[in-house]
Design a protein around this motif. Sequence first.
Motif, PDB file in Angstrom:
ATOM      1  N   ALA A 308       0.841  -1.203   0.000  1.00 24.85           N
ATOM      2  CA  ALA A 308       0.000   0.000   0.000  1.00 24.85           C
ATOM      3  C   ALA A 308       0.873   1.248   0.000  1.00 24.85           C
ATOM      4  CB  ALA A 308      -0.923  -0.007   1.215  1.00 24.85           C
ATOM      5  N   TYR A 309       1.949   1.238   0.781  1.00 21.04           N
ATOM      6  CA  TYR A 309       2.864   2.377   0.798  1.00 21.04           C
ATOM      7  C   TYR A 309       3.568   2.535  -0.553  1.00 21.04           C
ATOM      8  CZ  TYR A 309       2.458   2.700   5.912  1.00 21.04           C
ATOM      9  OH  TYR A 309       1.997   2.873   7.191  1.00 21.04           O
ATOM     10  N   GLY A 310       3.987   1.411  -1.146  1.00 18.94           N
ATOM     11  CA  GLY A 310       4.663   1.481  -2.435  1.00 18.94           C
ATOM     12  C   GLY A 310       3.779   2.063  -3.516  1.00 18.94           C
ATOM     13  N   ASN A 311       2.539   1.629  -3.555  1.00 22.97           N
ATOM     14  CA  ASN A 311       1.606   2.174  -4.546  1.00 22.97           C
ATOM     15  C   ASN A 311       1.292   3.638  -4.279  1.00 22.97           C
ATOM     16  OD1 ASN A 311       0.710   0.206  -6.608  1.00 22.97           O
ATOM     17  ND2 ASN A 311       0.207  -1.049  -4.849  1.00 22.97           N
ATOM     18  N   ALA A 312       1.188   4.013  -3.001  1.00 23.76           N
ATOM     19  CA  ALA A 312       0.950   5.423  -2.677  1.00 23.76           C
ATOM     20  C   ALA A 312       2.128   6.275  -3.132  1.00 23.76           C
ATOM     21  CB  ALA A 312       0.730   5.578  -1.173  1.00 23.76           C
ATOM     22  N   ALA A 313       3.352   5.758  -2.978  1.00 29.81           N
ATOM     23  CA  ALA A 313       4.531   6.481  -3.454  1.00 29.81           C
ATOM     24  C   ALA A 313       4.449   6.719  -4.952  1.00 29.81           C
ATOM     25  CB  ALA A 313       5.803   5.699  -3.109  1.00 29.81           C
ATOM     26  N   MET A 314       3.991   5.719  -5.703  1.00 28.29           N
ATOM     27  CA  MET A 314       3.867   5.873  -7.151  1.00 28.29           C
ATOM     28  C   MET A 314       2.801   6.910  -7.502  1.00 28.29           C
ATOM     29  SD  MET A 314       6.138   3.964  -8.570  1.00 28.29           S
ATOM     30  CE  MET A 314       5.625   3.705 -10.258  1.00 28.29           C
ATOM     31  N   CYS A 315       1.741   6.967  -6.709  1.00 25.07           N
ATOM     32  CA  CYS A 315       0.695   7.968  -6.956  1.00 25.07           C
ATOM     33  C   CYS A 315       1.246   9.381  -6.756  1.00 25.07           C
ATOM     34  CB  CYS A 315      -0.484   7.736  -6.014  1.00 25.07           C
ATOM     35  SG  CYS A 315      -1.452   6.264  -6.385  1.00 25.07           S
ATOM     36  N   HIS A 316       1.975   9.588  -5.685  1.00 25.74           N
ATOM     37  CA  HIS A 316       2.541  10.916  -5.430  1.00 25.74           C
ATOM     38  C   HIS A 316       3.628  11.260  -6.462  1.00 25.74           C
ATOM     39  CE1 HIS A 316       0.360  11.845  -1.783  1.00 25.74           C
ATOM     40  NE2 HIS A 316       0.633  10.638  -1.294  1.00 25.74           N
ATOM     41  N   LEU A 321       5.094  14.806 -11.141  1.00 25.79           N
ATOM     42  CA  LEU A 321       5.509  15.028 -12.529  1.00 25.79           C
ATOM     43  C   LEU A 321       4.383  15.549 -13.418  1.00 25.79           C
ATOM     44  CD1 LEU A 321       7.857  12.015 -13.410  1.00 25.79           C
ATOM     45  CD2 LEU A 321       8.480  14.371 -12.877  1.00 25.79           C
ATOM     46  N   ARG A 322       3.140  15.241 -13.087  1.00 34.29           N
ATOM     47  CA  ARG A 322       2.051  15.548 -14.027  1.00 34.29           C
ATOM     48  C   ARG A 322       0.951  16.423 -13.452  1.00 34.29           C
ATOM     49  NH1 ARG A 322       4.092  10.594 -14.790  1.00 34.29           N
ATOM     50  NH2 ARG A 322       5.158  10.421 -16.778  1.00 34.29           N
ATOM     51  N   ALA A 323       1.188  16.972 -12.253  1.00 32.66           N
ATOM     52  CA  ALA A 323       0.162  17.856 -11.677  1.00 32.66           C
ATOM     53  C   ALA A 323       0.811  19.058 -11.009  1.00 32.66           C
ATOM     54  CB  ALA A 323      -0.706  17.085 -10.695  1.00 32.66           C
ATOM     55  N   GLY A 324       1.817  19.624 -11.695  1.00 28.62           N
ATOM     56  CA  GLY A 324       2.330  20.912 -11.240  1.00 28.62           C
ATOM     57  C   GLY A 324       3.683  20.933 -10.578  1.00 28.62           C
ATOM     58  N   TRP A 325       4.362  19.785 -10.512  1.00 33.49           N
ATOM     59  CA  TRP A 325       5.712  19.736  -9.918  1.00 33.49           C
ATOM     60  C   TRP A 325       5.726  20.349  -8.516  1.00 33.49           C
ATOM     61  CZ3 TRP A 325       5.122  21.140 -15.134  1.00 33.49           C
ATOM     62  CH2 TRP A 325       5.599  20.206 -16.050  1.00 33.49           C
ATOM     63  N   GLN A 326       4.731  19.996  -7.713  1.00 32.28           N
ATOM     64  CA  GLN A 326       4.643  20.517  -6.354  1.00 32.28           C
ATOM     65  C   GLN A 326       5.617  19.781  -5.442  1.00 32.28           C
ATOM     66  OE1 GLN A 326       2.644  23.158  -5.429  1.00 32.28           O
ATOM     67  NE2 GLN A 326       2.277  23.307  -7.646  1.00 32.28           N
ATOM     68  N   GLU A 327       6.368  20.524  -4.651  1.00 34.72           N
ATOM     69  CA  GLU A 327       7.342  19.924  -3.740  1.00 34.72           C
ATOM     70  C   GLU A 327       6.659  18.975  -2.745  1.00 34.72           C
ATOM     71  OE1 GLU A 327      10.765  18.818  -1.831  1.00 34.72           O
ATOM     72  OE2 GLU A 327      10.474  19.795  -3.777  1.00 34.72           O
ATOM     73  N   ALA A 328       5.432  19.295  -2.345  1.00 29.34           N
ATOM     74  CA  ALA A 328       4.720  18.442  -1.396  1.00 29.34           C
ATOM     75  C   ALA A 328       4.488  17.039  -1.974  1.00 29.34           C
ATOM     76  CB  ALA A 328       3.383  19.078  -1.022  1.00 29.34           C
ATOM     77  N   SER A 333       5.983  11.318  -2.034  1.00 32.52           N
ATOM     78  CA  SER A 333       6.454  10.130  -2.749  1.00 32.52           C
ATOM     79  C   SER A 333       7.617   9.491  -2.002  1.00 32.52           C
ATOM     80  CB  SER A 333       6.883  10.511  -4.170  1.00 32.52           C
ATOM     81  OG  SER A 333       7.547   9.431  -4.796  1.00 32.52           O
ATOM     82  N   ILE A 334       8.594  10.288  -1.627  1.00 28.31           N
ATOM     83  CA  ILE A 334       9.777   9.762  -0.929  1.00 28.31           C
ATOM     84  C   ILE A 334       9.390   9.215   0.445  1.00 28.31           C
ATOM     85  CG2 ILE A 334      12.023  10.396   0.035  1.00 28.31           C
ATOM     86  CD1 ILE A 334      12.166  12.537  -2.227  1.00 28.31           C
ATOM     87  N   HIS A 335       8.502   9.920   1.146  1.00 25.02           N
ATOM     88  CA  HIS A 335       8.064   9.483   2.475  1.00 25.02           C
ATOM     89  C   HIS A 335       7.418   8.095   2.419  1.00 25.02           C
ATOM     90  CE1 HIS A 335       6.173   9.551   6.427  1.00 25.02           C
ATOM     91  NE2 HIS A 335       4.992   9.364   5.854  1.00 25.02           N
ATOM     92  N   HIS A 336       6.486   7.916   1.491  1.00 28.01           N
ATOM     93  CA  HIS A 336       5.806   6.619   1.387  1.00 28.01           C
ATOM     94  C   HIS A 336       6.769   5.538   0.893  1.00 28.01           C
ATOM     95  CE1 HIS A 336       2.157   9.092   1.720  1.00 28.01           C
ATOM     96  NE2 HIS A 336       1.579   7.979   2.130  1.00 28.01           N
ATOM     97  N   ALA A 337       7.699   5.917   0.035  1.00 24.27           N
ATOM     98  CA  ALA A 337       8.683   4.942  -0.435  1.00 24.27           C
ATOM     99  C   ALA A 337       9.533   4.428   0.716  1.00 24.27           C
ATOM    100  CB  ALA A 337       9.564   5.566  -1.514  1.00 24.27           C
ATOM    101  N   ARG A 338       9.935   5.309   1.597  1.00 27.77           N
ATOM    102  CA  ARG A 338      10.749   4.882   2.740  1.00 27.77           C
ATOM    103  C   ARG A 338       9.963   3.949   3.663  1.00 27.77           C
ATOM    104  NH1 ARG A 338      13.468  10.871   3.647  1.00 27.77           N
ATOM    105  NH2 ARG A 338      15.191  10.577   2.163  1.00 27.77           N
ATOM    106  N   ALA A 350       6.905  -4.263  -3.496  1.00 23.01           N
ATOM    107  CA  ALA A 350       6.999  -3.058  -2.665  1.00 23.01           C
ATOM    108  C   ALA A 350       8.392  -2.449  -2.762  1.00 23.01           C
ATOM    109  CB  ALA A 350       6.661  -3.392  -1.210  1.00 23.01           C
ATOM    110  N   LEU A 351       9.428  -3.277  -2.748  1.00 24.49           N
ATOM    111  CA  LEU A 351      10.801  -2.773  -2.877  1.00 24.49           C
ATOM    112  C   LEU A 351      11.015  -2.098  -4.225  1.00 24.49           C
ATOM    113  CD1 LEU A 351      12.798  -5.757  -1.324  1.00 24.49           C
ATOM    114  CD2 LEU A 351      12.541  -3.475  -0.341  1.00 24.49           C
ATOM    115  N   THR A 352      10.442  -2.667  -5.269  1.00 27.43           N
ATOM    116  CA  THR A 352      10.588  -2.096  -6.611  1.00 27.43           C
ATOM    117  C   THR A 352       9.933  -0.728  -6.713  1.00 27.43           C
ATOM    118  OG1 THR A 352      10.701  -4.288  -7.639  1.00 27.43           O
ATOM    119  CG2 THR A 352      10.038  -2.447  -9.045  1.00 27.43           C
ATOM    120  N   LEU A 353       8.696  -0.626  -6.239  1.00 31.50           N
ATOM    121  CA  LEU A 353       7.987   0.651  -6.299  1.00 31.50           C
ATOM    122  C   LEU A 353       8.695   1.701  -5.451  1.00 31.50           C
ATOM    123  CD1 LEU A 353       4.308  -0.653  -6.036  1.00 31.50           C
ATOM    124  CD2 LEU A 353       5.551  -0.006  -8.106  1.00 31.50           C
ATOM    125  N   ALA A 354       9.164   1.289  -4.279  1.00 28.45           N
ATOM    126  CA  ALA A 354       9.872   2.224  -3.402  1.00 28.45           C
ATOM    127  C   ALA A 354      11.176   2.688  -4.045  1.00 28.45           C
ATOM    128  CB  ALA A 354      10.150   1.561  -2.053  1.00 28.45           C
TER     129      ALA A 354
END
Length: 517
Positions: A308-316, A321-328, A333-338, A350-354
């Motif tokens: 679930a965290y890995g997929n959430a990272a991919m969503c962020h 990249l596609r909704a305004g390059w917002q730093e948040a 993305s990095i937070h959920h990947a970790r 999960a390791l791959t997505l992260a």
Amino acid sequence: MARIFAFGPYRLDASAGILFRGAEPVALGRRAIALLALLVEREGKPVAKEALFEKAWPAQAIEDSNLTVQIAAIRRMLDERGGSASWIETLPRRGYRYIGPAVAIDDPDAATAAAASTQLALPDRPSIAVLPFSSLNGDRAQDYVAEGMVDDIVTGLARIKGLFVIARHSTAPYRERVLDVKQIGRELGVRYVLEGSVRKSGSNIRVNVQMIDASTGAHVWAERYDRASDDIFELQDEIALSAVGAIAPSIRRAEMDRVKRKRPDSLDAYDLVLRAQPDVDSGMPERVISALGLLERAIQLDPGYALAYGNAAMCHHCLFLRAGWQEASRAASIHHARLALIHGQDDATALTLAGFSIGMDGHDRGAAFTAFEAALAISSSSALTYILGSVMLGWGGEAEQAIVWSERGMRLSPFDPWAFAAFDAQAMSHLLRGRYKEACSAAYKSVHANPGHSITYVQLAAALAKLGRLEDAKCAAARVLELHPTFRFSRQFAGVNCAPALAEALGEALLLAGLPE
């Protein structure tokens, strides 16, 4: 009438030719089953060798050593399963006698009712049994090829996180039985059944494999492999690896179709991730926002759910990249990947997505490939690892390696939902090397695989421009802006840490196509 003998913890269905210990089938060959049935049927009485030979080898001239081997197999099974090898007594020069626990003959109707009441429940995760492959050569000496392939496939599937795989010894009895896959699924408590056949001719081998949904009898996936090799064991490993790589996404698609039929208010964390998966895979903002709602619910239900965290990272990552390059979005993305890395040390996906999110959004390609290597150590058939790795290699300017990884991923999973990303990696890599026709071909394949993703048209516009087909390139560029109105290629390049040489080659082509810098 069927006769079922019950003794100790065992039930022997003589007509079906299968022995159960509790609800679990026991791996025992057809002849050993026949011999054991005769011995328990004549409980406490001597059974002459001649009668045993006639039972297991009717009308055949057989040496005594064959009977000795089969009796030894029965004793070994009883001993390994917590019974006692001494239940079978040897009568020198005469035969054998069963002297174990008292034998009861079950009423067939009662046995059927009991079997129904003890039918194994399906696990709460996808489950599969790999049946013994049939050897079509008619030469039992060649069975080792089929058996080795099944062993490799079972081992590979067992490495997939969240997949319940029946051990091979529990499926071995089905070699001698012809049953409907629905019945096999009920007996083993699995949703999917994999079956196959092997035909070997000289150095050529043909393997047919099919996966069936045992709950409906519908075919989920089928493939034929034709190979020629002097090294049969290397070939066996290659086909098993390819089969595992194709089975994994096929199960995922089947599970997603299944969960669509469930009521939304009955979903647990696993089902929520399945329901979110198609929108995650789309790679487009509107859909990943919808997916995030489901993933957040899954994380609330199971705070340690790495996938679930890995997929959430991919969503962020997509939103960045596609909704305004917002730093948040990048930070999320990095937070959920970790978190996926922390909770997913045994989960290749999960390791791959992260790793992908950390490499693309955190610009730490070293950490990304450490995660990819860990994923491949868990599951060497992880097509997604090779595909997403190829994207990172492509943006990093490592063109030839990107092509190798993308082709390996596609070989493992030819119809993967992420196939468009593998073709993207090929397109940008061929373009960097000046192979514009190959780049255009790969970009067209990417568009075909995912026509709703803007980046596929970016690669196509660049390749067409390099070929001098400016009108076609401008049409592709218009589609980019239709899907992603705020697209600016300089921000895209900065976002993915694009290699300078690739940024120069792509940027020049995209300007010609009319895309804004």
